[in-house]
Motif scaffolding. Structure first.
Motif, PDB file in Angstrom:
ATOM      1  N   VAL A 161       4.080 -18.197 -37.674  1.00 43.49           N
ATOM      2  CA  VAL A 161       4.831 -19.379 -37.256  1.00 43.49           C
ATOM      3  C   VAL A 161       6.117 -19.530 -38.192  1.00 43.49           C
ATOM      4  O   VAL A 161       7.282 -20.033 -37.745  1.00 43.49           O
ATOM      5  CB  VAL A 161       3.887 -20.631 -37.820  1.00 43.49           C
ATOM      6  N   GLY A 162       5.899 -19.089 -39.510  1.00 43.38           N
ATOM      7  CA  GLY A 162       6.917 -19.182 -40.404  1.00 43.38           C
ATOM      8  C   GLY A 162       8.234 -18.333 -40.051  1.00 43.38           C
ATOM      9  O   GLY A 162       9.341 -18.713 -39.982  1.00 43.38           O
ATOM     10  N   THR A 163       8.020 -17.153 -39.511  1.00 44.56           N
ATOM     11  CA  THR A 163       9.026 -16.364 -38.882  1.00 44.56           C
ATOM     12  C   THR A 163       9.714 -17.124 -37.645  1.00 44.56           C
ATOM     13  O   THR A 163      11.005 -17.140 -37.518  1.00 44.56           O
ATOM     14  CB  THR A 163       8.595 -14.844 -38.359  1.00 44.56           C
ATOM     15  N   PHE A 164       9.039 -17.699 -36.865  1.00 40.55           N
ATOM     16  CA  PHE A 164       9.396 -18.295 -35.694  1.00 40.55           C
ATOM     17  C   PHE A 164      10.229 -19.575 -36.152  1.00 40.55           C
ATOM     18  O   PHE A 164      11.444 -19.750 -35.854  1.00 40.55           O
ATOM     19  CB  PHE A 164       8.516 -18.800 -34.809  1.00 40.55           C
ATOM     20  N   LEU A 165       9.917 -20.271 -37.211  1.00 41.52           N
ATOM     21  CA  LEU A 165      10.597 -21.483 -37.560  1.00 41.52           C
ATOM     22  C   LEU A 165      11.923 -21.111 -38.240  1.00 41.52           C
ATOM     23  O   LEU A 165      13.025 -21.863 -37.900  1.00 41.52           O
ATOM     24  CB  LEU A 165       9.792 -22.312 -38.480  1.00 41.52           C
ATOM     25  N   THR A 166      11.851 -20.054 -39.155  1.00 44.42           N
ATOM     26  CA  THR A 166      13.153 -19.435 -39.728  1.00 44.42           C
ATOM     27  C   THR A 166      14.360 -19.187 -38.651  1.00 44.42           C
ATOM     28  O   THR A 166      15.418 -19.513 -38.832  1.00 44.42           O
ATOM     29  CB  THR A 166      12.811 -18.133 -40.681  1.00 44.42           C
ATOM     30  N   ARG A 167      13.787 -18.343 -37.856  1.00 48.98           N
ATOM     31  CA  ARG A 167      14.759 -18.026 -36.847  1.00 48.98           C
ATOM     32  C   ARG A 167      15.143 -19.232 -35.810  1.00 48.98           C
ATOM     33  O   ARG A 167      16.297 -19.066 -35.460  1.00 48.98           O
ATOM     34  CB  ARG A 167      14.106 -16.698 -35.849  1.00 48.98           C
ATOM     35  N   ALA A 168      14.059 -20.004 -35.611  1.00 47.15           N
ATOM     36  CA  ALA A 168      14.376 -21.307 -34.616  1.00 47.15           C
ATOM     37  C   ALA A 168      15.472 -22.044 -35.302  1.00 47.15           C
ATOM     38  O   ALA A 168      16.546 -22.617 -34.732  1.00 47.15           O
ATOM     39  CB  ALA A 168      13.312 -21.824 -34.067  1.00 47.15           C
ATOM     40  N   ASN A 169      15.119 -22.372 -36.725  1.00 45.34           N
ATOM     41  CA  ASN A 169      16.089 -23.341 -37.418  1.00 45.34           C
ATOM     42  C   ASN A 169      17.423 -22.860 -37.459  1.00 45.34           C
ATOM     43  O   ASN A 169      18.524 -23.620 -37.446  1.00 45.34           O
ATOM     44  CB  ASN A 169      15.397 -23.493 -38.677  1.00 45.34           C
ATOM     45  N   ALA A 170      17.727 -21.417 -37.652  1.00 38.42           N
ATOM     46  CA  ALA A 170      18.851 -20.904 -37.707  1.00 38.42           C
ATOM     47  C   ALA A 170      19.787 -20.921 -36.344  1.00 38.42           C
ATOM     48  O   ALA A 170      20.994 -21.369 -36.242  1.00 38.42           O
ATOM     49  CB  ALA A 170      19.037 -19.301 -37.770  1.00 38.42           C
ATOM     50  N   LEU A 171      19.085 -21.098 -35.167  1.00 36.83           N
ATOM     51  CA  LEU A 171      19.529 -21.424 -33.864  1.00 36.83           C
ATOM     52  C   LEU A 171      19.799 -22.748 -33.768  1.00 36.83           C
ATOM     53  O   LEU A 171      20.866 -23.108 -33.174  1.00 36.83           O
ATOM     54  CB  LEU A 171      18.895 -20.976 -32.967  1.00 36.83           C
ATOM     55  N   ARG A 172      19.031 -23.699 -34.269  1.00 37.95           N
ATOM     56  CA  ARG A 172      19.014 -24.873 -34.380  1.00 37.95           C
ATOM     57  C   ARG A 172      20.139 -25.887 -34.553  1.00 37.95           C
ATOM     58  O   ARG A 172      20.724 -26.597 -33.839  1.00 37.95           O
ATOM     59  CB  ARG A 172      17.812 -25.566 -34.815  1.00 37.95           C
ATOM     60  N   TYR A 173      21.008 -25.182 -35.713  1.00 42.58           N
ATOM     61  CA  TYR A 173      22.019 -25.772 -35.958  1.00 42.58           C
ATOM     62  C   TYR A 173      23.494 -24.817 -35.418  1.00 42.58           C
ATOM     63  O   TYR A 173      24.436 -25.699 -35.532  1.00 42.58           O
ATOM     64  CB  TYR A 173      22.159 -25.413 -37.643  1.00 42.58           C
ATOM     65  N   GLN A 174      23.129 -24.229 -34.549  1.00 41.35           N
ATOM     66  CA  GLN A 174      24.389 -23.651 -33.711  1.00 41.35           C
ATOM     67  C   GLN A 174      24.625 -24.692 -32.581  1.00 41.35           C
ATOM     68  O   GLN A 174      25.611 -24.487 -31.809  1.00 41.35           O
ATOM     69  CB  GLN A 174      24.022 -22.635 -33.401  1.00 41.35           C
ATOM     70  N   GLY A 175      23.691 -25.514 -32.273  1.00 47.29           N
ATOM     71  CA  GLY A 175      23.942 -26.571 -30.961  1.00 47.29           C
ATOM     72  C   GLY A 175      23.913 -25.887 -29.710  1.00 47.29           C
ATOM     73  O   GLY A 175      23.118 -24.526 -29.605  1.00 47.29           O
TER      74      GLY A 175
END
Length: 100
Positions: free
Chosen positions: A3-17
Motif C-alpha cells: 500500500v505504501g509503495t503504491f501511495l508513494t508512486r500514485a501521489n507523485a502522479l497525482r500532482y502531475q494532473g
C-alpha cells in the motif's frame, strides 16, 4: 506492491494532473490496482463459498473512485501500509461498504 509503495508512486502522479496519463508509471499502477481488485473479488468469492463472511458488501453497480480509494489508503494505519495493496483495498472497501 505494498500500500505504501503504491501511495508513494500514485501521489507523485497525482500532482502531475492530466500529464500523469503519459507517465509509464501510470500504466504500472493501473495494472496493480486492477490485479488487487481481481484478487480481492476472488478472495471474497472463496470466502462466501466456504460460508465465511464477506470482506465487504459492495452493492451491485456501485464502485469506489480512484480519489476515494487513494484517500482511504492514505488514511490506513502505518502497519497496514506495509501490507499488499489487495489487503489495503479490502480495508477501504470494508469501511465504505460494510456488510450488515
Amino acid at each position: 506492491m505494498t500500500v505504501g509503495t503504491f501511495l508513494t508512486r500514485a501521489n507523485a502522479l497525482r500532482y502531475q494532473g492530466i500529464g500523469a496519463m503519459l507517465s509509464p508509471d501510470f500504466q504500472v499502477l493501473r495494472e496493480e490496482a486492477r490485479q488487487a481488485k481481481n484478487q480481492l473479488k476472488a478472495e471474497n468469492a472463496a470466502r462466501l463459498a466456504a460460508h465465511k463472511p464477506a470482506l465487504a458488501c459492495v452493492p451491485e453497480g456501485e464502485s469506489i473512485g480512484i480519489e476515494e480509494m487513494l484517500d482511504g489508503l492514505a488514511a490506513l494505519p502505518a502497519a497496514d501500509k506495509r501490507r499488499p495493496l489487495k489487503d489495503g483495498y479490502g480495508k477501504v472497501l470494508a469501511r465504505r461498504f460494510p456488510c450488515r
